[in-house]
Write a protein that holds these residues in place. Structure first.
Motif, PDB file in Angstrom:
ATOM      1  N   THR A 271       0.819  -1.213   0.000  1.00 22.70           N
ATOM      2  CA  THR A 271       0.000   0.000   0.000  1.00 22.70           C
ATOM      3  C   THR A 271       0.854   1.264   0.000  1.00 22.70           C
ATOM      4  N   SER A 272       1.860   1.345   0.848  1.00 20.74           N
ATOM      5  CA  SER A 272       2.710   2.539   0.902  1.00 20.74           C
ATOM      6  C   SER A 272       3.361   2.802  -0.439  1.00 20.74           C
ATOM      7  N   GLN A 273       3.910   1.771  -1.058  1.00 22.41           N
ATOM      8  CA  GLN A 273       4.567   1.942  -2.350  1.00 22.41           C
ATOM      9  C   GLN A 273       3.595   2.504  -3.384  1.00 22.41           C
ATOM     10  N   ILE A 274       2.381   2.014  -3.386  1.00 20.22           N
ATOM     11  CA  ILE A 274       1.385   2.466  -4.355  1.00 20.22           C
ATOM     12  C   ILE A 274       0.978   3.913  -4.067  1.00 20.22           C
ATOM     13  N   VAL A 275       0.689   4.223  -2.823  1.00 22.64           N
ATOM     14  CA  VAL A 275       0.256   5.580  -2.474  1.00 22.64           C
ATOM     15  C   VAL A 275       1.353   6.596  -2.795  1.00 22.64           C
ATOM     16  N   PHE A 276       2.610   6.267  -2.506  1.00 21.72           N
ATOM     17  CA  PHE A 276       3.695   7.196  -2.809  1.00 21.72           C
ATOM     18  C   PHE A 276       3.985   7.274  -4.314  1.00 21.72           C
ATOM     19  N   ARG A 277       3.485   6.326  -5.086  1.00 24.99           N
ATOM     20  CA  ARG A 277       3.659   6.369  -6.551  1.00 24.99           C
ATOM     21  C   ARG A 277       2.518   7.119  -7.233  1.00 24.99           C
ATOM     22  N   LEU A 278       1.373   7.234  -6.625  1.00 22.80           N
ATOM     23  CA  LEU A 278       0.212   7.891  -7.232  1.00 22.80           C
ATOM     24  C   LEU A 278       0.504   9.289  -7.797  1.00 22.80           C
ATOM     25  N   PRO A 279       1.309  10.132  -7.126  1.00 18.75           N
ATOM     26  CA  PRO A 279       1.559  11.471  -7.685  1.00 18.75           C
ATOM     27  C   PRO A 279       2.227  11.475  -9.062  1.00 18.75           C
ATOM     28  N   GLU A 280       2.777  10.347  -9.492  1.00 15.23           N
ATOM     29  CA  GLU A 280       3.380  10.267 -10.825  1.00 15.23           C
ATOM     30  C   GLU A 280       2.321  10.271 -11.924  1.00 15.23           C
ATOM     31  N   PHE A 281       1.072  10.030 -11.554  1.00 13.22           N
ATOM     32  CA  PHE A 281      -0.024   9.931 -12.520  1.00 13.22           C
ATOM     33  C   PHE A 281      -0.901  11.180 -12.450  1.00 13.22           C
ATOM     34  N   ARG A 282      -1.498  11.526 -13.565  1.00  9.50           N
ATOM     35  CA  ARG A 282      -2.467  12.620 -13.584  1.00  9.50           C
ATOM     36  C   ARG A 282      -3.857  11.992 -13.642  1.00  9.50           C
ATOM     37  N   PHE A 283      -4.652  12.292 -12.627  1.00 10.06           N
ATOM     38  CA  PHE A 283      -6.000  11.728 -12.545  1.00 10.06           C
ATOM     39  C   PHE A 283      -6.890  12.692 -11.780  1.00 10.06           C
ATOM     40  N   ARG A 284      -8.181  12.530 -11.972  1.00  6.80           N
ATOM     41  CA  ARG A 284      -9.131  13.388 -11.250  1.00  6.80           C
ATOM     42  C   ARG A 284      -9.425  12.874  -9.857  1.00  6.80           C
ATOM     43  N   ARG A 285      -9.507  11.552  -9.731  1.00  5.45           N
ATOM     44  CA  ARG A 285      -9.871  10.980  -8.436  1.00  5.45           C
ATOM     45  C   ARG A 285      -9.397   9.535  -8.370  1.00  5.45           C
ATOM     46  N   ALA A 286      -8.919   9.151  -7.219  1.00  6.95           N
ATOM     47  CA  ALA A 286      -8.578   7.751  -6.960  1.00  6.95           C
ATOM     48  C   ALA A 286      -9.462   7.281  -5.820  1.00  6.95           C
ATOM     49  N   VAL A 287      -9.942   6.071  -5.947  1.00  8.23           N
ATOM     50  CA  VAL A 287     -10.715   5.437  -4.879  1.00  8.23           C
ATOM     51  C   VAL A 287     -10.041   4.102  -4.626  1.00  8.23           C
ATOM     52  N   ILE A 288      -9.508   3.967  -3.429  1.00 12.40           N
ATOM     53  CA  ILE A 288      -8.754   2.766  -3.101  1.00 12.40           C
ATOM     54  C   ILE A 288      -9.244   2.167  -1.785  1.00 12.40           C
ATOM     55  N   MET A 289      -9.127   0.854  -1.695  1.00 10.84           N
ATOM     56  CA  MET A 289      -9.441   0.182  -0.436  1.00 10.84           C
ATOM     57  C   MET A 289      -8.117  -0.239   0.179  1.00 10.84           C
ATOM     58  N   VAL A 290      -7.938   0.180   1.423  1.00 11.83           N
ATOM     59  CA  VAL A 290      -6.710  -0.089   2.155  1.00 11.83           C
ATOM     60  C   VAL A 290      -7.053  -0.587   3.557  1.00 11.83           C
ATOM     61  N   GLN A 291      -6.050  -1.054   4.256  1.00 14.03           N
ATOM     62  CA  GLN A 291      -6.251  -1.457   5.643  1.00 14.03           C
ATOM     63  C   GLN A 291      -6.707  -0.237   6.441  1.00 14.03           C
ATOM     64  N   ARG A 292      -7.650  -0.423   7.344  1.00 12.80           N
ATOM     65  CA  ARG A 292      -8.235   0.684   8.099  1.00 12.80           C
ATOM     66  C   ARG A 292      -7.185   1.530   8.818  1.00 12.80           C
ATOM     67  N   GLU A 293      -6.235   0.896   9.472  1.00 11.39           N
ATOM     68  CA  GLU A 293      -5.214   1.629  10.214  1.00 11.39           C
ATOM     69  C   GLU A 293      -4.378   2.500   9.278  1.00 11.39           C
ATOM     70  N   PHE A 294      -4.103   2.009   8.083  1.00 11.87           N
ATOM     71  CA  PHE A 294      -3.352   2.783   7.097  1.00 11.87           C
ATOM     72  C   PHE A 294      -4.176   4.001   6.669  1.00 11.87           C
ATOM     73  N   ALA A 295      -5.461   3.797   6.422  1.00 12.87           N
ATOM     74  CA  ALA A 295      -6.343   4.902   6.037  1.00 12.87           C
ATOM     75  C   ALA A 295      -6.377   5.969   7.127  1.00 12.87           C
ATOM     76  N   GLU A 296      -6.426   5.551   8.370  1.00  8.91           N
ATOM     77  CA  GLU A 296      -6.453   6.507   9.474  1.00  8.91           C
ATOM     78  C   GLU A 296      -5.155   7.303   9.552  1.00  8.91           C
ATOM     79  N   ARG A 297      -4.021   6.669   9.215  1.00  8.05           N
ATOM     80  CA  ARG A 297      -2.749   7.402   9.170  1.00  8.05           C
ATOM     81  C   ARG A 297      -2.713   8.359   7.982  1.00  8.05           C
ATOM     82  N   MET A 298      -3.354   7.984   6.884  1.00  8.00           N
ATOM     83  CA  MET A 298      -3.385   8.847   5.699  1.00  8.00           C
ATOM     84  C   MET A 298      -4.048  10.187   5.997  1.00  8.00           C
ATOM     85  N   VAL A 299      -5.103  10.177   6.790  1.00  6.55           N
ATOM     86  CA  VAL A 299      -5.906  11.388   7.016  1.00  6.55           C
ATOM     87  C   VAL A 299      -5.702  11.988   8.411  1.00  6.55           C
TER      88      VAL A 299
END
Length: 168
Positions: A26-54
């Motif tokens: 998950t970390s590798q993917i999230v840190f790679r997302l800025p390389e792409f141009r997109f309007r919105r990403a919707v991802i399912m991640v482990q709850r604890e990871f999501a809580e750290r994200m926000v």
């Protein structure tokens, strides 16, 4: 098309990126997302990871991930998905997170280095060993988890001489 996201060539524009991310990358993917141009990403991640994200500054979950995500995306937990809805039943709950890219005012590579260095010693004050006397006075007595994402931009600009994109 089926392809490994970590090997997928960045480029082009996308309306959206959607995925149920393998939790171990998950970390590798999230840190790679800025390389792409997109309007919105919707991802399912482990709850604890999501809580750290926000997570907000000062909270137990606030981390390098929180700062990096906040500087690049408007992130929101849309829904918690209980483990009972999966077969086989995993040991953790999941969360659906939406990410909408934000315009970043500076080259984020230098900012990331400052964030990473600060959180590598998260219990130390910034004016101590972390930035060895080069820390601006207003940040010297603070720990990394006490500094907002916007303040990290300011700190990185002052430590590295960053200027806004498109300006010398």
């Amino acid at each position: 098309m089926k392809q490994d996201f970590l090997e997928f060539q960045a480029g082009g524009e996308y309306d959206g990126i959607i995925g149920n991310i393998p939790y171990h990358i998950t970390s590798q993917i999230v840190f790679r997302l800025p390389e792409f141009r997109f309007r919105r990403a919707v991802i399912m991640v482990q709850r604890e990871f999501a809580e750290r994200m926000v997570a907000a500054p000062g909270s137990r979950d606030y981390s390098r991930l929180s700062v990096s995500v906040a500087l690049r995306f408007n992130a929101r937990i849309e829904k918690i998905v209980a483990r009972k809805y999966f077969r086989p039943v995993p040991k953790v709950d999941s969360a659906i997170v939406s990410l909408q890219p934000r315009e970043t005012p500076v080259d984020m590579a230098a900012v990331e280095k400052v964030i990473q260095r600060a959180f590598s010693m998260r219990r130390k004050k910034l004016g101590g060993n972390i930035f060895e006397g080069g820390c601006p006075q207003e940040y010297a007595e603070l720990r990394p988890d006490q500094i907002s994402p916007e303040a990290f931009l300011d700190l990185a600009s002052r430590l590295t001489g960053l200027s806004p994109r498109g300006h010398p």
